[in-house]
Design a protein around this motif. Structure first.
Motif, PDB file in Angstrom:
ATOM      1  N   GLY A 117      29.141  38.834 -28.627  1.00 58.95           N
ATOM      2  CA  GLY A 117      29.861  40.061 -28.982  1.00 58.95           C
ATOM      3  C   GLY A 117      31.166  40.175 -28.213  1.00 58.95           C
ATOM      4  N   GLY A 139      32.003  32.993 -38.932  1.00 59.91           N
ATOM      5  CA  GLY A 139      30.783  32.235 -38.681  1.00 59.91           C
ATOM      6  C   GLY A 139      30.020  32.930 -37.574  1.00 59.91           C
ATOM      7  N   ILE A 140      28.939  32.294 -37.127  1.00 63.69           N
ATOM      8  CA  ILE A 140      28.157  32.884 -36.036  1.00 63.69           C
ATOM      9  C   ILE A 140      28.323  32.015 -34.797  1.00 63.69           C
ATOM     10  CG2 ILE A 140      25.882  33.673 -35.301  1.00 63.69           C
ATOM     11  CD1 ILE A 140      25.037  33.880 -38.178  1.00 63.69           C
ATOM     12  N   PRO A 153      26.558  39.450 -38.280  1.00 61.15           N
ATOM     13  CA  PRO A 153      26.077  39.038 -36.950  1.00 61.15           C
ATOM     14  C   PRO A 153      26.011  40.265 -36.038  1.00 61.15           C
ATOM     15  CG  PRO A 153      27.932  37.675 -37.678  1.00 61.15           C
ATOM     16  CD  PRO A 153      27.879  38.864 -38.587  1.00 61.15           C
ATOM     17  N   TYR A 154      24.951  40.358 -35.245  1.00 64.28           N
ATOM     18  CA  TYR A 154      24.702  41.522 -34.392  1.00 64.28           C
ATOM     19  C   TYR A 154      24.375  41.032 -32.988  1.00 64.28           C
ATOM     20  CZ  TYR A 154      22.371  46.011 -33.140  1.00 64.28           C
ATOM     21  OH  TYR A 154      21.988  47.212 -32.562  1.00 64.28           O
ATOM     22  N   ALA A 158      33.569  37.754 -29.824  1.00 67.46           N
ATOM     23  CA  ALA A 158      33.952  38.165 -31.187  1.00 67.46           C
ATOM     24  C   ALA A 158      34.801  39.424 -31.204  1.00 67.46           C
ATOM     25  CB  ALA A 158      32.697  38.352 -32.034  1.00 67.46           C
ATOM     26  N   GLU A 202      35.187  38.831 -35.062  1.00 65.97           N
ATOM     27  CA  GLU A 202      34.387  39.980 -35.514  1.00 65.97           C
ATOM     28  C   GLU A 202      33.349  39.611 -36.577  1.00 65.97           C
ATOM     29  OE1 GLU A 202      36.862  43.453 -36.164  1.00 65.97           O
ATOM     30  OE2 GLU A 202      37.598  43.354 -34.102  1.00 65.97           O
ATOM     31  N   THR A 254      26.677  41.574 -25.431  1.00 64.72           N
ATOM     32  CA  THR A 254      26.304  40.160 -25.333  1.00 64.72           C
ATOM     33  C   THR A 254      27.533  39.248 -25.258  1.00 64.72           C
ATOM     34  OG1 THR A 254      26.332  39.841 -27.731  1.00 64.72           O
ATOM     35  CG2 THR A 254      24.252  40.598 -26.759  1.00 64.72           C
TER      36      THR A 254
HETATM   37  C1  LIG Z   1      29.500  52.917 -23.511  1.00 61.27           C
HETATM   38  C2  LIG Z   1      30.373  51.788 -23.962  1.00 61.27           C
HETATM   39  C3  LIG Z   1      31.266  51.230 -23.072  1.00 61.27           C
HETATM   40  C4  LIG Z   1      32.072  50.159 -23.482  1.00 61.27           C
HETATM   41  N1  LIG Z   1      32.924  49.597 -22.569  1.00 61.27           N
HETATM   42  C5  LIG Z   1      33.652  48.509 -22.929  1.00 61.27           C
HETATM   43  C6  LIG Z   1      34.483  47.862 -21.968  1.00 61.27           C
HETATM   44  O1  LIG Z   1      34.542  48.240 -20.805  1.00 61.27           O
HETATM   45  N2  LIG Z   1      35.203  46.779 -22.382  1.00 61.27           N
HETATM   46  C7  LIG Z   1      35.109  46.320 -23.665  1.00 61.27           C
HETATM   47  O2  LIG Z   1      35.744  45.324 -23.976  1.00 61.27           O
HETATM   48  N3  LIG Z   1      34.354  46.940 -24.584  1.00 61.27           N
HETATM   49  C8  LIG Z   1      33.604  48.000 -24.264  1.00 61.27           C
HETATM   50  N4  LIG Z   1      32.812  48.611 -25.186  1.00 61.27           N
HETATM   51  C9  LIG Z   1      32.780  48.114 -26.574  1.00 61.27           C
HETATM   52  C10 LIG Z   1      31.708  47.036 -26.844  1.00 61.27           C
HETATM   53  O3  LIG Z   1      30.730  47.033 -25.848  1.00 61.27           O
HETATM   54  C11 LIG Z   1      32.363  45.663 -26.938  1.00 61.27           C
HETATM   55  O4  LIG Z   1      33.121  45.606 -28.118  1.00 61.27           O
HETATM   56  C12 LIG Z   1      31.389  44.484 -26.885  1.00 61.27           C
HETATM   57  O5  LIG Z   1      32.132  43.309 -26.742  1.00 61.27           O
HETATM   58  C13 LIG Z   1      30.500  44.363 -28.110  1.00 61.27           C
HETATM   59  O6  LIG Z   1      29.477  43.432 -27.809  1.00 61.27           O
HETATM   60  P1  LIG Z   1      28.084  43.445 -28.569  1.00 61.27           P
HETATM   61  O7  LIG Z   1      27.306  42.286 -28.088  1.00 61.27           O
HETATM   62  O8  LIG Z   1      27.438  44.761 -28.441  1.00 61.27           O
HETATM   63  O9  LIG Z   1      28.553  43.187 -30.060  1.00 61.27           O
HETATM   64  P2  LIG Z   1      28.176  43.968 -31.396  1.00 61.27           P
HETATM   65  O10 LIG Z   1      28.556  45.398 -31.253  1.00 61.27           O
HETATM   66  O11 LIG Z   1      26.795  43.675 -31.776  1.00 61.27           O
HETATM   67  O12 LIG Z   1      29.157  43.257 -32.412  1.00 61.27           O
HETATM   68  C14 LIG Z   1      30.540  43.414 -32.343  1.00 61.27           C
HETATM   69  C15 LIG Z   1      31.211  42.453 -33.335  1.00 61.27           C
HETATM   70  O13 LIG Z   1      31.017  41.119 -32.909  1.00 61.27           O
HETATM   71  C16 LIG Z   1      30.355  40.349 -33.908  1.00 61.27           C
HETATM   72  N5  LIG Z   1      29.439  39.437 -33.222  1.00 61.27           N
HETATM   73  C17 LIG Z   1      28.535  39.749 -32.281  1.00 61.27           C
HETATM   74  N6  LIG Z   1      27.904  38.634 -31.866  1.00 61.27           N
HETATM   75  C18 LIG Z   1      28.428  37.606 -32.576  1.00 61.27           C
HETATM   76  C19 LIG Z   1      28.199  36.206 -32.615  1.00 61.27           C
HETATM   77  N7  LIG Z   1      27.313  35.604 -31.815  1.00 61.27           N
HETATM   78  N8  LIG Z   1      28.920  35.458 -33.489  1.00 61.27           N
HETATM   79  C20 LIG Z   1      29.850  36.019 -34.287  1.00 61.27           C
HETATM   80  N9  LIG Z   1      30.100  37.332 -34.290  1.00 61.27           N
HETATM   81  C21 LIG Z   1      29.405  38.122 -33.437  1.00 61.27           C
HETATM   82  C22 LIG Z   1      29.663  41.348 -34.794  1.00 61.27           C
HETATM   83  O14 LIG Z   1      29.501  40.866 -36.118  1.00 61.27           O
HETATM   84  C23 LIG Z   1      30.641  42.506 -34.743  1.00 61.27           C
HETATM   85  O15 LIG Z   1      31.672  42.315 -35.662  1.00 61.27           O
HETATM   86  C24 LIG Z   1      31.997  49.683 -24.815  1.00 61.27           C
HETATM   87  C25 LIG Z   1      31.084  50.267 -25.702  1.00 61.27           C
HETATM   88  C26 LIG Z   1      30.276  51.301 -25.276  1.00 61.27           C
HETATM   89  C27 LIG Z   1      29.289  51.891 -26.250  1.00 61.27           C
END
Ligand SMILES: Cc1cc2nc3c(=O)[nH]c(=O)nc-3n(C[C@H](O)[C@H](O)[C@H](O)COP(=O)(O)OP(=O)(O)OC[C@H]3O[C@@H](n4cnc5c(N)ncnc54)[C@H](O)[C@@H]3O)c2cc1C
Length: 539
Positions: free
Chosen positions: A193, A252-253, A116-117, A196, A248, A190
């Motif tokens: 994310g 599931g999704i 999942p992304y 998760a 993570e 998102t």
């Molecule tokens: C510049 C920068 C700043 C950041 N600052 C913070 C911050 O202030 N606080 C913080 O908590 N984190 C921070 N992060 C880390 C990151 O943004 C978080 O971990 C965020 O929650 C990830 O969300 P995403 O939607 O990008 O998930 P992704 O990176 O796409 O996925 C993360 C994990 O979640 C799973 N996942 C995603 N969507 C679903 C779904 N719908 N169902 C099941 N599993 C799913 C994926 O399989 C993966 O294992 C930062 C990252 C960067 C690059």
């Protein structure tokens, strides 16, 4: 358009101010300009997909390249050097729940792996395909971005899980509400994310961490939909939501989630104060937190972070003036900057501001009003763009974090900072390392550490430097019994430290749940905890 090998939108840049470059080079030495791999060459090295043609799966090299890595430093090294190693074999963009269910079934029945992304902003290797003889399908949830329900009486909003931070706030703000979840990755990350990975926003002190905001929802699983009904509170046994939080992508999704929302605040203000040193600043923020003063954020930089933040601000005249003024009144070389947020109605904010200033003064701190706070607010989502400019100037930047009880924060901080500062001594390289307390609680605080070092012209060497630093700091965190992650999650980079924190029984419980939810090992294997038999964990 989103950068394929760095942070954010490629029309946005945050140039490194010349004085900041001089400042960094004084500490680390000159950075070398190293050519990055081109998009064309990187696309050319994407191998053929192992999937047969499928109406919902895209297999073109661009989709596969842009879903191969997240935002960790190893990801950056791989993307910038063109040594990406593993790619998804295909990328799907489900339009609705039924597409999600089809993709889950397709993956299980065809022996594929499914990742999942959300926004791909993971900084610990969550979404990276690992070497595997099975084809890998990345399921990008970005088209699942709709509001499903708004219950204004209960202040609950339900969204599809692929919705991004700005999309959520746009929808809610138009109706007079906010979720108030502002991680620094807000622009791209998102809702699914956040859940998760157990994410934390910058103002979680006021709005709550994602586990406080996540009220219920649905996860699509191999056994059918797992519905998590919304209750304001429940004593009906263990809370299933707590198992989904931090899952993570392994169980599931998450297809939709209900979140607790608030009316837009009348006032949102960020103020700054200086302290003579970190200890007095830390005593003040602890007192503010323990007294329950109604602030929304407390972010206390150590002295090197204070100096570096000011150097990187690019406001040279203002910084020079402030430096002279602060030296004059003896806030000199160890001074530490606190930025604190005040959110709510005018009366509450005025009262909280007075109370916070009183505590700050009682620790010999100097409240300076809102000028620095306004600067911070303006760049709060822009500062990750600086990482692009630093990289291009020859420097690698990474962050790591933990959380501990107040009684342990300082000794851990000291040891982590030292381990990083001296971590590349054997290679005769310097490390610029600084920290802040980023989230405070009544019983403790999270420590957020940033470190920079010079890149080598050999990407393997740049990665080796990161491995030395990351492993040294992680060992120190574990030895102080800090959590291996306060907000970034586990992914690949922290999975080997998890048993220290959860214990063997805890890991076995989690693995048993994983085994039930995903008996075929289809969902994001290799993340969260190492795969393998329970006996291996026992050892
Ligand atoms: C510049 C920068 C700043 C950041 N600052 C913070 C911050 O202030 N606080 C913080 O908590 N984190 C921070 N992060 C880390 C990151 O943004 C978080 O971990 C965020 O929650 C990830 O969300 P995403 O939607 O990008 O998930 P992704 O990176 O796409 O996925 C993360 C994990 O979640 C799973 N996942 C995603 N969507 C679903 C779904 N719908 N169902 C099941 N599993 C799913 C994926 O399989 C993966 O294992 C930062 C990252 C960067 C690059």
């Amino acid at each position: 358009m989103r950068r394929w090998n760095g942070w954010g939108d490629d029309s946005v840049t945050y140039p490194l101010p010349p004085t900041a470059r001089d400042y960094i080079e004084r500490i680390l030495g000159r950075g070398s300009l190293i050519q990055d791999a081109s998009l064309q060459d990187s696309l050319a090295s994407v191998p053929s997909s192992r999937f047969p043609a499928h109406p919902h799966i895209k297999t073109d090299p661009f989709e596969r390249l842009t879903h191969a890595r997240g935002q960790s430093l190893p990801d950056w090294i791989a993307l910038r050097s063109g040594r990406i190693l593993n790619y998804p074999d295909g990328v799907a963009y489900p339009q609705d729940r039924s597409d999600l269910i089809d993709l889950l079934n397709f993956s299980r029945d065809s022996g594929a792996i499914l990742i999942p992304y959300g926004g791909g902003t993971s900084v610990v290797g969550h979404i990276n395909p690992l070497p595997s003889s099975d084809p890998v399908l990345t399921v990008d949830l970005s088209h699942l971005n709709h509001l499903l329900d708004l219950d204004e009486t209960s202040r609950l909003a339900s969204f599809e899980a692929g919705i991004s931070g700005p999309q959520i706030e746009k929808i809610l703000n138009a109706r007079g509400y906010t979720l108030g979840h502002f991680p620094q990755s807000f622009e791209l990350s998102t809702l699914g994310g956040w859940i998760a990975t157990r994410s934390s926003g910058q103002q979680s002190y006021h709005y709550g961490r994602i586990e406080d905001l996540f009220a219920g929802g649905r996860m699509e699983t191999f056994h059918g939909p797992l519905d998590m009904p919304v209750h304001p509170a429940s004593a009906a046994g263990p809370d299933i939501k707590q198992i989904i939080l931090g899952s993570e992508g392994r169980l599931g999704i998450i297809s939709s989630a209900a979140v607790r929302i608030q009316p837009l605040p009348e006032v949102e203000s960020f103020q700054a104060a200086f302290f003579h040193d970190w200890q007095s600043g830390s005593d003040a923020v602890r007192e503010i937190a323990q007294a329950g003063i109604s602030v929304s954020m407390l972010r206390l930089s150590n002295s090197l972070e204070t100096e570096t933040t000011l150097a990187l601000s690019g406001k040279d005249d203002l910084v020079r003036w402030a430096d002279r003024a602060l030296n004059w009144i003896r806030y000199d070389q160890d001074r530490c900057l606190l930025i604190y947020g005040l959110t709510g109605d005018r009366k509450t904010v005025r009262f909280a501001s007075r109370q916070a200033a009183q505590v700050i003064r009682s620790h010999a701190g100097l409240p300076t009003g809102s000028t620095i706070g306004k600067m911070w607010r303006k760049s709060r989502f822009l500062s990750p763009y600086l990482r692009n400019s630093l990289w291009e100037a020859g420097f690698a930047l990474d962050t790591l974090e933990t959380a501990l009880p107040w009684s342990k924060v300082h000794s851990c901080a000291l040891d982590v900072l030292n381990s990083l500062k001296h971590g590349l001594q054997s290679l005769e390289e310097h490390v610029l390392v600084f920290a802040h307390l980023s989230h405070v609680y009544r019983d403790g605080a999270s420590l957020y550490v940033t470190y920079l070092y010079r890149r080598s012209s050999d990407p393997d060497q740049t990665l080796h430097r990161w491995q030395l630093l990351k492993s040294a700091a992680s060992q120190v965190i574990i030895s102080h019994q800090g959590t291996i992650s306060h907000q970034h999650g586990v992914g690949v980079d922290h999975r080997d430290y998890l048993v220290e924190e959860k214990g063997v029984i805890g890991i076995q419980m989690l693995k048993a749940i994983d085994q039930y939810m995903d008996p075929t090992g289809t969902l994001n294997p290799g993340k969260l905890f190492p795969d393998g038999s329970l006996d291996e964990v026992e050892k």
